[in-house]
Design an enzyme around this catalytic site. Structure first.
Site, PDB file in Angstrom:
ATOM      1  N   LYS A  52       0.842  -1.202   0.000  1.00 49.11           N
ATOM      2  CA  LYS A  52       0.000   0.000   0.000  1.00 49.11           C
ATOM      3  C   LYS A  52       0.875   1.250   0.000  1.00 49.11           C
ATOM      4  O   LYS A  52       0.585   2.219  -0.708  1.00 49.11           O
ATOM      5  CB  LYS A  52      -0.942  -0.012   1.204  1.00 49.11           C
ATOM      6  CG  LYS A  52      -2.125  -0.952   0.999  1.00 49.11           C
ATOM      7  CD  LYS A  52      -2.837  -1.288   2.283  1.00 49.11           C
ATOM      8  CE  LYS A  52      -3.813  -2.442   2.027  1.00 49.11           C
ATOM      9  NZ  LYS A  52      -4.337  -3.060   3.227  1.00 49.11           N
ATOM     10  N   GLN A  96      -5.456  -2.470   9.298  1.00 47.48           N
ATOM     11  CA  GLN A  96      -5.146  -3.745   8.655  1.00 47.48           C
ATOM     12  C   GLN A  96      -5.687  -4.901   9.494  1.00 47.48           C
ATOM     13  O   GLN A  96      -5.484  -4.953  10.711  1.00 47.48           O
ATOM     14  CB  GLN A  96      -3.626  -3.870   8.462  1.00 47.48           C
ATOM     15  CG  GLN A  96      -3.198  -5.067   7.654  1.00 47.48           C
ATOM     16  CD  GLN A  96      -3.700  -5.044   6.208  1.00 47.48           C
ATOM     17  OE1 GLN A  96      -3.734  -3.991   5.581  1.00 47.48           O
ATOM     18  NE2 GLN A  96      -4.105  -6.185   5.700  1.00 47.48           N
ATOM     19  N   ASP A 119     -11.620   1.322   2.971  1.00 47.31           N
ATOM     20  CA  ASP A 119     -11.759  -0.130   2.806  1.00 47.31           C
ATOM     21  C   ASP A 119     -13.204  -0.504   2.454  1.00 47.31           C
ATOM     22  O   ASP A 119     -13.460  -1.617   1.992  1.00 47.31           O
ATOM     23  CB  ASP A 119     -11.417  -0.850   4.131  1.00 47.31           C
ATOM     24  CG  ASP A 119     -10.028  -1.477   4.119  1.00 47.31           C
ATOM     25  OD1 ASP A 119      -9.523  -1.785   3.026  1.00 47.31           O
ATOM     26  OD2 ASP A 119      -9.470  -1.661   5.219  1.00 47.31           O
TER      27      ASP A 119
HETATM   28  N1  GUN Z   1      -6.693  -7.926   5.394  1.00 43.53           N
HETATM   29  C1  GUN Z   1      -6.803  -8.621   4.246  1.00 43.53           C
HETATM   30  N2  GUN Z   1      -7.323  -7.861   3.281  1.00 43.53           N
HETATM   31  C2  GUN Z   1      -7.561  -6.654   3.831  1.00 43.53           C
HETATM   32  C3  GUN Z   1      -8.099  -5.426   3.323  1.00 43.53           C
HETATM   33  O1  GUN Z   1      -8.494  -5.297   2.162  1.00 43.53           O
HETATM   34  N3  GUN Z   1      -8.170  -4.403   4.226  1.00 43.53           N
HETATM   35  C4  GUN Z   1      -7.772  -4.520   5.510  1.00 43.53           C
HETATM   36  N4  GUN Z   1      -7.895  -3.462   6.307  1.00 43.53           N
HETATM   37  N5  GUN Z   1      -7.273  -5.636   6.000  1.00 43.53           N
HETATM   38  C5  GUN Z   1      -7.170  -6.690   5.164  1.00 43.53           C
END
Ligand code: GUN
Length: 293
Positions: A52, A96, A119
């Protein structure tokens, strides 16, 4: 058979976003700012967050990572979220997942202001998506739909079968695929589904999102299907420097010859998930979904 190249498509979209951001900056606006809270040292989460940060750099965004150890209290985490909710310099942020067991993920998700929930996990965004209202779409489903559009995979009137009913992929993807304009006929399967192969063989578009390496075999796929593989399981591989490789939910070598379209792992859906998060952050920064308040 056409390979759906998520890596190349993601690079192209990042270049499009970077051009928009350059224009914004030329007009005197600051760069979009995405923040991420990362708790503990889960390998997958570390990789996601590092990717990211890299994607933010490619798009010309500002990025911030806030790290806490796995023993962080829920109260401290909620305090961090409150700070980001109020920070006018942060357009969007994510926490996350997964979080340590002593922290209530739902409580954390609901603490994020929907206007900054890039998200798309907050119930307000999930509900608005179900109603077809403007909202932040969750990143993996949005990335899949973007790939289907860019590769001109027909969806209208076609049968889409999704294996997996998770809150972050299966359910929101089902909602998107049945939306007006996409117009697919959607079936969502889960681990209790009877006669699964009979159902998956009816799919024009088959999406595997269950997290079981090579679960989808050739006998489960119709000739001419488009197959989307969301699996990213880490399997040990001594020949790799990292000690593992990513394995999809589809037995690619056996299934690919039957397909019109198929996504590889890695380099298929994964890079598109990150790019969708960038698209959402740009929408947050420009107040394109929710008006500024
Ligand atoms: N863990 C696995 N995929 C994701 C995601 O798209 N966003 C977040 N915040 N955590 C994750």
């Amino acid at each position: 058979m056409q390979l759906i190249d998520g890596k190349e498509t993601a690079a192209r979209i990042k270049a499009e976003i970077a051009a928009t951001v350059q224009q914004m900056k030329a007009e005197g606006h600051r760069a979009p700012h995405l923040a991420a809270i990362l708790v503990g040292h889960d390998g997958g989460s570390e990789t996601y967050v590092a990717n990211k940060v890299k994607a933010c750099e490619a798009c010309g965004f500002t990025s911030t990572v806030i790290r806490r150890e796995a023993d962080v209290t829920e109260a401290e985490l909620l305090g961090l979220i409150d700070g980001l909710n109020r920070d006018p310099e942060v357009d969007g942020f994510i926490v996350q997942l997964p979080l340590p067991r002593h922290i209530d993920e739902q409580k954390v998700t609901e603490a994020i202001r929907p206007e900054k929930d890039v998200d798309g996990f907050h119930p307000v965004n999930v509900g608005r998506q179900a109603l077809g209202l403007p909202c932040f779409h969750s990143a993996t489903p949005a990335g899949i739909v973007e790939l289907l559009k860019r590769y001109e995979v027909p969806t209208r009137g076609r049968r889409c079968v999704i294996i997996g009913r998770s809150n972050i992929v299966g359910k929101p993807l089902a909602m998107l695929m049945m939306q007006r304009g996409i117009d697919a006929t959607v079936t969502v399967c889960n681990s209790a589904t009877a006669n699964l192969a009979e159902i998956t063989r009816q799919a024009d578009i088959l999406v595997a999102a269950l997290g079981k390496p090579h679960f989808v075999t050739a006998d489960m796929v119709a000739d001419g299907a488009a197959v989307i593989d969301v699996g990213t399981t880490r399997v040990p591989d001594a020949t790799r420097k990292s000690g593992f490789r990513l394995c999809g939910d589809v037995d690619f070598d056996a299934v690919a010859p039957k397909c019109t379209f198929i996504t590889p792992v890695p380099g298929g859906v994964g890079p598109m998930t990150i790019v969708s998060l960038m698209q959402n952050t740009l929408l947050a920064a420009t107040h394109a979904i929710y008006p500024e308040r």
